[in-house]
Design a protein around this motif. Structure first.
Motif, PDB file in Angstrom:
ATOM      1  N   HIS A 123       0.829  -1.206   0.000  1.00 19.72           N
ATOM      2  CA  HIS A 123       0.000   0.000   0.000  1.00 19.72           C
ATOM      3  C   HIS A 123       0.865   1.258   0.000  1.00 19.72           C
ATOM      4  N   VAL A 124       1.889   1.273   0.851  1.00 28.04           N
ATOM      5  CA  VAL A 124       2.752   2.453   0.969  1.00 28.04           C
ATOM      6  C   VAL A 124       3.459   2.745  -0.351  1.00 28.04           C
ATOM      7  N   HIS A 125       4.025   1.718  -0.990  1.00 23.43           N
ATOM      8  CA  HIS A 125       4.790   1.950  -2.218  1.00 23.43           C
ATOM      9  C   HIS A 125       3.896   2.340  -3.389  1.00 23.43           C
ATOM     10  N   ILE A 126       2.718   1.752  -3.486  1.00 24.80           N
ATOM     11  CA  ILE A 126       1.804   2.139  -4.563  1.00 24.80           C
ATOM     12  C   ILE A 126       1.307   3.561  -4.342  1.00 24.80           C
ATOM     13  N   GLN A 127       1.046   3.909  -3.095  1.00 25.98           N
ATOM     14  CA  GLN A 127       0.582   5.262  -2.791  1.00 25.98           C
ATOM     15  C   GLN A 127       1.652   6.294  -3.146  1.00 25.98           C
ATOM     16  N   ARG A 128       2.915   5.953  -2.878  1.00 25.41           N
ATOM     17  CA  ARG A 128       4.009   6.874  -3.174  1.00 25.41           C
ATOM     18  C   ARG A 128       4.141   7.144  -4.667  1.00 25.41           C
ATOM     19  N   THR A 129       3.949   6.119  -5.461  1.00 28.19           N
ATOM     20  CA  THR A 129       4.153   6.262  -6.905  1.00 28.19           C
ATOM     21  C   THR A 129       2.894   6.661  -7.658  1.00 28.19           C
ATOM     22  N   ALA A 130       1.761   6.779  -6.930  1.00 26.07           N
ATOM     23  CA  ALA A 130       0.499   7.100  -7.603  1.00 26.07           C
ATOM     24  C   ALA A 130       0.562   8.443  -8.320  1.00 26.07           C
ATOM     25  N   ALA A 131       1.318   9.383  -7.758  1.00 30.43           N
ATOM     26  CA  ALA A 131       1.417  10.709  -8.364  1.00 30.43           C
ATOM     27  C   ALA A 131       2.510  10.774  -9.425  1.00 30.43           C
ATOM     28  N   GLY A 132       3.237   9.676  -9.600  1.00 31.47           N
ATOM     29  CA  GLY A 132       4.262   9.613 -10.637  1.00 31.47           C
ATOM     30  C   GLY A 132       5.616  10.128 -10.209  1.00 31.47           C
ATOM     31  N   GLU A 133       5.774  10.481  -8.937  1.00 28.27           N
ATOM     32  CA  GLU A 133       7.072  10.934  -8.459  1.00 28.27           C
ATOM     33  C   GLU A 133       7.224  10.558  -6.994  1.00 28.27           C
ATOM     34  N   PRO A 134       8.460  10.413  -6.507  1.00 26.54           N
ATOM     35  CA  PRO A 134       8.671  10.010  -5.124  1.00 26.54           C
ATOM     36  C   PRO A 134       8.098  11.028  -4.143  1.00 26.54           C
ATOM     37  N   VAL A 135       7.601  10.513  -3.030  1.00 36.78           N
ATOM     38  CA  VAL A 135       7.106  11.398  -1.974  1.00 36.78           C
ATOM     39  C   VAL A 135       8.306  12.014  -1.268  1.00 36.78           C
ATOM     40  N   LYS A 136       8.292  13.324  -1.111  1.00 40.64           N
ATOM     41  CA  LYS A 136       9.407  14.013  -0.475  1.00 40.64           C
ATOM     42  C   LYS A 136       9.088  14.431   0.946  1.00 40.64           C
ATOM     43  N   GLU A 137       7.805  14.357   1.311  1.00 40.47           N
ATOM     44  CA  GLU A 137       7.402  14.792   2.646  1.00 40.47           C
ATOM     45  C   GLU A 137       6.417  13.788   3.232  1.00 40.47           C
ATOM     46  N   PHE A 138       6.657  13.402   4.480  1.00 36.45           N
ATOM     47  CA  PHE A 138       5.783  12.465   5.171  1.00 36.45           C
ATOM     48  C   PHE A 138       5.247  13.135   6.432  1.00 36.45           C
ATOM     49  N   ARG A 139       3.972  12.900   6.716  1.00 33.50           N
ATOM     50  CA  ARG A 139       3.341  13.488   7.896  1.00 33.50           C
ATOM     51  C   ARG A 139       2.777  12.398   8.791  1.00 33.50           C
ATOM     52  N   HIS A 140       2.978  12.560  10.080  1.00 34.04           N
ATOM     53  CA  HIS A 140       2.393  11.643  11.054  1.00 34.04           C
ATOM     54  C   HIS A 140       2.049  12.450  12.304  1.00 34.04           C
ATOM     55  N   LYS A 141       0.741  12.477  12.638  1.00 35.07           N
ATOM     56  CA  LYS A 141       0.265  13.314  13.748  1.00 35.07           C
ATOM     57  C   LYS A 141       0.730  14.748  13.501  1.00 35.07           C
ATOM     58  N   ASN A 142       1.539  15.310  14.416  1.00 36.70           N
ATOM     59  CA  ASN A 142       2.007  16.697  14.258  1.00 36.70           C
ATOM     60  C   ASN A 142       3.452  16.765  13.760  1.00 36.70           C
ATOM     61  N   LEU A 143       3.950  15.633  13.264  1.00 38.71           N
ATOM     62  CA  LEU A 143       5.330  15.551  12.792  1.00 38.71           C
ATOM     63  C   LEU A 143       5.372  15.612  11.270  1.00 38.71           C
ATOM     64  N   VAL A 144       6.328  16.370  10.747  1.00 36.67           N
ATOM     65  CA  VAL A 144       6.551  16.465   9.306  1.00 36.67           C
ATOM     66  C   VAL A 144       8.004  16.107   9.019  1.00 36.67           C
ATOM     67  N   LEU A 145       8.207  15.060   8.211  1.00 38.71           N
ATOM     68  CA  LEU A 145       9.541  14.636   7.795  1.00 38.71           C
ATOM     69  C   LEU A 145       9.783  15.122   6.380  1.00 38.71           C
ATOM     70  N   ASP A 146      10.778  15.968   6.174  1.00 34.04           N
ATOM     71  CA  ASP A 146      11.130  16.497   4.861  1.00 34.04           C
ATOM     72  C   ASP A 146      12.377  15.772   4.373  1.00 34.04           C
ATOM     73  N   CYS A 147      12.199  14.873   3.390  1.00 38.73           N
ATOM     74  CA  CYS A 147      13.314  14.062   2.900  1.00 38.73           C
ATOM     75  C   CYS A 147      14.289  14.860   2.049  1.00 38.73           C
ATOM     76  N   THR A 148      13.859  16.017   1.537  1.00 34.94           N
ATOM     77  CA  THR A 148      14.745  16.866   0.738  1.00 34.94           C
ATOM     78  C   THR A 148      15.675  17.671   1.634  1.00 34.94           C
ATOM     79  N   ALA A 149      15.117  18.237   2.693  1.00 34.67           N
ATOM     80  CA  ALA A 149      15.901  19.053   3.632  1.00 34.67           C
ATOM     81  C   ALA A 149      16.507  18.227   4.753  1.00 34.67           C
ATOM     82  N   TYR A 150      16.179  16.930   4.802  1.00 36.84           N
ATOM     83  CA  TYR A 150      16.625  16.047   5.887  1.00 36.84           C
ATOM     84  C   TYR A 150      16.285  16.663   7.244  1.00 36.84           C
ATOM     85  N   SER A 151      15.038  17.071   7.373  1.00 42.93           N
ATOM     86  CA  SER A 151      14.616  17.737   8.607  1.00 42.93           C
ATOM     87  C   SER A 151      13.344  17.105   9.158  1.00 42.93           C
ATOM     88  N   VAL A 152      13.140  17.285  10.456  1.00 42.35           N
ATOM     89  CA  VAL A 152      11.934  16.821  11.128  1.00 42.35           C
ATOM     90  C   VAL A 152      11.400  17.987  11.955  1.00 42.35           C
TER      91      VAL A 152
END
Length: 233
Positions: A123-152
């Protein structure tokens, strides 16, 4: 947690030569709403790819004829395909895991595996590719993970994390349904062989929790006693 993906019409190619495991995969994924095609060799899998488009491939490595590694090489280098691939592997060594990602695998599941965990990863991998590009930001509760800036960030506030602390958070957030052992976290975050030192991971998880607590009272990392850690639901 991410929004559940509607499995209807999502096509999965199963490439597994063990008839029993192939049947378990087919029945479990079909019951979850996926359309599955079963192949028992790398060559048969390639023929299926020539006839049909797929949203994800579940690939065993130990295959007759064209091996899983050979299949991955043709898929990525010759066909230039970016279809997500989850590899089934009986090996759990660090160098083997790194080799899988070098081959172009998107994820791996070590045999024996839990079907529910595999389905969650699909489910996770299909959801990531559904938009045709890798997900760069992940959200969980009040946390935001930015994979481009390597920040939380928590509630918009930047957490001052070490490289390993960031990597641990990234692994947990990217794999919300997975329980990571201390060995998993150490080898994937440090990229070194785990020698059984329990305190290192425990201390780093404790530091992450304390840094989060200064901004949010919510739990973000659960301890699974006797096994390891997972993202809090």
């Amino acid at each position: 947690m991410g929004i559940p993906l509607n499995s209807n019409s999502k096509r999965i190619l199963i490439v597994e030569d063990d008839e029993h495991i192939n049947a378990i995969l087919h029945d479990g994924l079909t019951a979850s709403g996926f359309q599955c095609t079963r192949a028992y060799s790398g060559s048969e899998g390639m023929l299926n790819l020539a006839e049909q488009e797929y949203h994800l491939i579940v690939l065993d490595l130990m295959l007759p004829g064209l091996s899983g590694e050979g299949f991955m090489h043709r898929l990525r280098e010759e066909l230039k395909s970016r279809i997500p691939v989850i590899v089934l592997s009986a090996k759990d060594q660090l160098d083997h895991k790194l080799d899988l990602f070098t081959l172009g695998a998107d994820d791996y599941v070590t045999k024996p595996f839990e079907l529910e965990e595999l389905i969650a990863r699909i489910h996770v991998h299909i959801q990531r590719t559904a938009a045709g590009e890798p997900v760069k930001e992940f959200r969980h509760k009040n946390l935001v993970l930015d994979c481009t800036a390597y920040s939380v960030r928590i509630h918009g506030s930047l957490l001052a994390l070490t490289r390993q602390e960031y990597r641990i958070v990234e692994l947990l957030v990217r794999n919300p349904s997975r329980v990571f052992t201390k060995q998993d976290l150490y080898e994937l975050a440090w990229e070194e062989i785990y020698l059984g030192e329990d305190k290192t991971i425990t201390v780093h998880v404790s530091n992450i929790r304390n840094k989060i607590k200064t901004h949010d009272s919510e739990a973000y990392i659960d301890t699974v006693w006797g096994i390891g850690f997972r993202l809090s639901p």
